[in-house]
Design a protein around this motif. Structure first.
Motif, PDB file in Angstrom:
ATOM      1  N   GLN A 253       0.829  -1.204   0.000  1.00 55.06           N
ATOM      2  CA  GLN A 253       0.000   0.000   0.000  1.00 55.06           C
ATOM      3  C   GLN A 253       0.859   1.248   0.000  1.00 55.06           C
ATOM      4  O   GLN A 253       0.535   2.245  -0.670  1.00 55.06           O
ATOM      5  CB  GLN A 253      -0.924  -0.019   1.232  1.00 55.06           C
ATOM      6  CG  GLN A 253      -1.972   1.073   1.229  1.00 55.06           C
ATOM      7  CD  GLN A 253      -2.927   0.927   0.060  1.00 55.06           C
ATOM      8  OE1 GLN A 253      -3.323  -0.177  -0.281  1.00 55.06           O
ATOM      9  NE2 GLN A 253      -3.277   2.048  -0.566  1.00 55.06           N
ATOM     10  N   PHE A 254       1.970   1.201   0.731  1.00 53.14           N
ATOM     11  CA  PHE A 254       2.872   2.353   0.765  1.00 53.14           C
ATOM     12  C   PHE A 254       3.457   2.618  -0.624  1.00 53.14           C
ATOM     13  O   PHE A 254       3.495   3.772  -1.090  1.00 53.14           O
ATOM     14  CB  PHE A 254       4.000   2.102   1.764  1.00 53.14           C
ATOM     15  CG  PHE A 254       5.079   3.138   1.716  1.00 53.14           C
ATOM     16  CD1 PHE A 254       4.892   4.391   2.264  1.00 53.14           C
ATOM     17  CD2 PHE A 254       6.297   2.853   1.107  1.00 53.14           C
ATOM     18  CE1 PHE A 254       5.907   5.350   2.208  1.00 53.14           C
ATOM     19  CE2 PHE A 254       7.303   3.789   1.051  1.00 53.14           C
ATOM     20  CZ  PHE A 254       7.110   5.051   1.603  1.00 53.14           C
ATOM     21  N   VAL A 255       3.907   1.541  -1.303  1.00 50.66           N
ATOM     22  CA  VAL A 255       4.477   1.720  -2.637  1.00 50.66           C
ATOM     23  C   VAL A 255       3.415   2.226  -3.600  1.00 50.66           C
ATOM     24  O   VAL A 255       3.670   3.126  -4.422  1.00 50.66           O
ATOM     25  CB  VAL A 255       5.074   0.391  -3.137  1.00 50.66           C
ATOM     26  CG1 VAL A 255       5.510   0.506  -4.587  1.00 50.66           C
ATOM     27  CG2 VAL A 255       6.255  -0.004  -2.274  1.00 50.66           C
ATOM     28  N   ALA A 256       2.198   1.666  -3.504  1.00 51.26           N
ATOM     29  CA  ALA A 256       1.134   2.119  -4.400  1.00 51.26           C
ATOM     30  C   ALA A 256       0.780   3.571  -4.143  1.00 51.26           C
ATOM     31  O   ALA A 256       0.628   4.364  -5.089  1.00 51.26           O
ATOM     32  CB  ALA A 256      -0.092   1.230  -4.219  1.00 51.26           C
ATOM     33  N   ASP A 257       0.653   3.926  -2.852  1.00 48.19           N
ATOM     34  CA  ASP A 257       0.316   5.321  -2.534  1.00 48.19           C
ATOM     35  C   ASP A 257       1.433   6.260  -2.966  1.00 48.19           C
ATOM     36  O   ASP A 257       1.165   7.343  -3.520  1.00 48.19           O
ATOM     37  CB  ASP A 257       0.060   5.457  -1.025  1.00 48.19           C
ATOM     38  CG  ASP A 257      -1.188   4.695  -0.586  1.00 48.19           C
ATOM     39  OD1 ASP A 257      -2.001   4.344  -1.468  1.00 48.19           O
ATOM     40  OD2 ASP A 257      -1.327   4.425   0.623  1.00 48.19           O
ATOM     41  N   MET A 258       2.663   5.846  -2.720  1.00 52.91           N
ATOM     42  CA  MET A 258       3.792   6.693  -3.103  1.00 52.91           C
ATOM     43  C   MET A 258       3.837   6.888  -4.617  1.00 52.91           C
ATOM     44  O   MET A 258       4.029   8.016  -5.111  1.00 52.91           O
ATOM     45  CB  MET A 258       5.098   6.067  -2.617  1.00 52.91           C
ATOM     46  CG  MET A 258       6.331   6.882  -2.970  1.00 52.91           C
ATOM     47  SD  MET A 258       7.855   6.007  -2.572  1.00 52.91           S
ATOM     48  CE  MET A 258       7.741   4.660  -3.749  1.00 52.91           C
TER      49      MET A 258
END
Length: 570
Positions: A291-296
């Motif tokens: 989720q962090f990579v997608a949000d970033m």
């Protein structure tokens, strides 16, 4: 096919069937249940044989000893009562009459032989039945023992003793005993048949043998019952472990009792609970990371769009820019495009990890698709294509373009031209354990080979790893290090695979194998392409149309810049 070929095929089939039979028998023998039954049977057989052997020898000695003692005691008593009253050196007819009377009056049914000298000094040997008993029946060793005179002392009160020996004559067992009458009387021998005793012993042996067999059968039944009692919990444990290995982490065993198997079940439940908790923690962390990579990546797209627009303007005005700052402008343009590619690749990887990547299937002529991919990137002069037309495969054109662009660009960068591309179809290998190929009509094979030095052996296992760099001393590269990983994921989503190897003549060879006929049911769900206008019914964000190229430099957005081979290749 000739008759000889048919016979040879039949012989091979028979040999193969025999091999399968022997393999199945070996597997059955390795079963725990069979081993328990065999062990129980072996222990029972050993114990039964030992007990039967001991019983046999004890009873045999008892039967023979009882018959021997009875016969010898009766023989001794008869000698004392009748032979002791004979005159010294009686006539032969007297010896014969005495021997007959001794045999007839005996309760042990034996024959008598009396030996002495008559009044004239001639040797005389008379038997109660000359046809049934004579001196030939008396062993020499027994004769010497009977005739031998013993010195008298405190431990020996008589010069002569009664001796006996068991012997076999014409296959029949006999007891032969003999003694010399003290005081100069005749020497007497007796012969008793042991047929009755032998029959009793044989009957005993048969009884013990039957008892042994019954004990073995009972042990086998007991082993079967015991193995069922032991193996039932073990089988439940095996089933639970299998379900746990399949991903059912909530699998637990019902614990009953307080024995070792119950303790094993408790340990399994504790281990499964700890594993489930650990997996849930790791899954939560992994989901958070995704989720962090997608949000970033999503948050970076908005400023990147503005930066890309600015860099495009700067690139168009490059001829009017001050030469002193022109290198900086080109660097900004290159790095902005590289960062944009990295963000797109990260979003693509995120979709693969989250399981949201979908196929847009269409019937594609592989040769046309390959030429379009090469032409869009201006690689026609550096690539030699051997792809017959007419090979139509049902797949996602955009994802096939990503696979081809990454492999060809990688080969051009690290191997150099010419790059050779070979396209062919192969039948499905019956021994192929891959489920996708097992149900496919045939297999599409695309080989991309270069003219370079090849890939180091220690690097081969890692070329499809994300962000893997073969040269750790060179941490920065032009690509993101995700190109080959994305290519492999695109092959997997089709139910295929990509392999890397070195050709014997030199250079690296990447081989793409995809099932013809479309992905199998085990692959992610696919979206069919509508016929109207040839437009895709589903298109992922940021994904170019198949065969499209970047406007500058021939660099494809989803191919991770041509030349990236699993990171950096030395």
């Amino acid at each position: 096919m000739s008759v000889a070929d048919t016979e040879e095929t039949s012989t091979s089939e028979r040999r193969g069937s025999r091999s399968l039979i022997w393999a199945s028998r070996l597997l059955r023998l390795t079963s725990l249940r069979i081993r328990l039954v065999v062990v129980f049977g072996a222990v029972a057989l050993t114990a039964a044989v030992a007990a039967s052997g001991i019983a046999y020898w004890l009873n045999r000695d008892a039967v023979l000893g009882r018959a021997q003692v009875s016969a010898l005691n009766d023989f001794r008593d008869s000698l004392q009562e009748r032979v002791g009253d004979l005159p010294l050196h009686p006539p032969c007819y007297t010896l014969e009459e005495t021997a007959r009377q001794l045999a007839e009056r005996s309760s042990q049914d034996y024959e008598i032989l009396l030996i002495d000298q008559d009044p004239d000094g001639n040797d005389c040997a008379k038997s109660s039945d000359p046809d049934a008993f004579s001196m030939e029946w008396v062993p020499e060793q027994l004769q010497h023992a009977v005739e031998k005179k013993r010195p008298l002392d405190q431990s020996n009160d008589y010069p002569y003793h009664l001796y006996w020996q068991r012997t076999v004559h014409d296959g029949q067992p006999y007891l032969v005993g003999g003694s010399r009458i003290i005081g100069g009387g005749p020497t007497a021998y007796m012969l008793k048949s042991l047929d009755a005793e032998r029959d009793d012993i044989e009957s005993l042996a048969w009884s013990l043998g039957i008892a042994t067999v019954l004990a073995l059968v009972g042990a086998a039944l007991l082993a079967q019952a015991a193995s069922s009692t032991v193996l039932r919990p073990v089988q439940r444990l095996a089933d639970a472990a299998r379900r746990l290995g399949e991903g059912h982490l909530d699998t637990r065993l019902r614990v009953t009792g307080a024995d070792e198997l119950a303790e094993l079940s408790r340990t399994f439940n504790q281990t499964a609970a700890a594993l489930q908790q650990r997996v849930e923690e790791l899954s939560a962390r992994e989901q958070a990371s995704r989720q962090f990579v997608a949000d970033m990546s999503h948050e970076l797209r908005t400023p990147l769009t503005a930066m890309t627009a600015v860099t495009e303007v700067l690139e168009e005005e490059a001829d009017t820019i001050d030469p002193m700052i022109a290198p900086a402008v080109r660097l900004v343009v290159t790095e902005t495009r590289r960062l944009n590619n990295l963000v797109e690749n990260l979003m693509e990887v995120t979709r693969f990890d989250a399981g949201t990547a979908r196929l847009v299937l269409d019937d594609v002529d592989v040769a046309d698709m390959l030429l379009a991919c090469i032409d869009a990137r201006a690689w026609l002069d550096a690539v030699h294509v051997d792809a017959p037309r007419g090979i139509v495969v049902r797949l996602d054109p955009r994802r096939l373009d990503v696979i081809l662009a990454n492999l060809i660009g990688n080969a051009l960068k690290h191997g150099g031209s010419p790059v050779r591309i070979t396209v062919r179809t192969e039948p499905v290998d019956p021994e192929d354990v891959n489920g996708a190929f097992a149900t496919a009509d045939a297999v599409l094979v695309v080989e991309v080979s270069d003219s370079g030095p090849g890939i180091p052996e220690e690097v081969l296992p890692h070329v499809f790893d994300r962000f893997y760099k073969a040269d750790t001393a060179r941490p920065r590269s032009e690509g993101s290090g995700l190109g080959l990983s994305i290519a492999m994921e695109n092959a997997h989503i089709h139910g295929g695979v990509i392999s890397a190897a070195n050709a014997p003549s030199g250079g690296a060879v990447f081989t793409v194998r995809l099932p013809i006929g479309g992905p199998t049911p085990g692959t992610p769900s696919a979206v069919e392409k509508h016929a109207e206008g040839g437009a895709s019914a589903h298109r992922e964000p940021g994904a170019p149309q198949p065969g499209a190229a970047e406007p500058r430099g021939g660099e494809e957005r989803n191919a991770d810049r041509p030349g990236q081979r699993g990171g950096d290749r030395p």
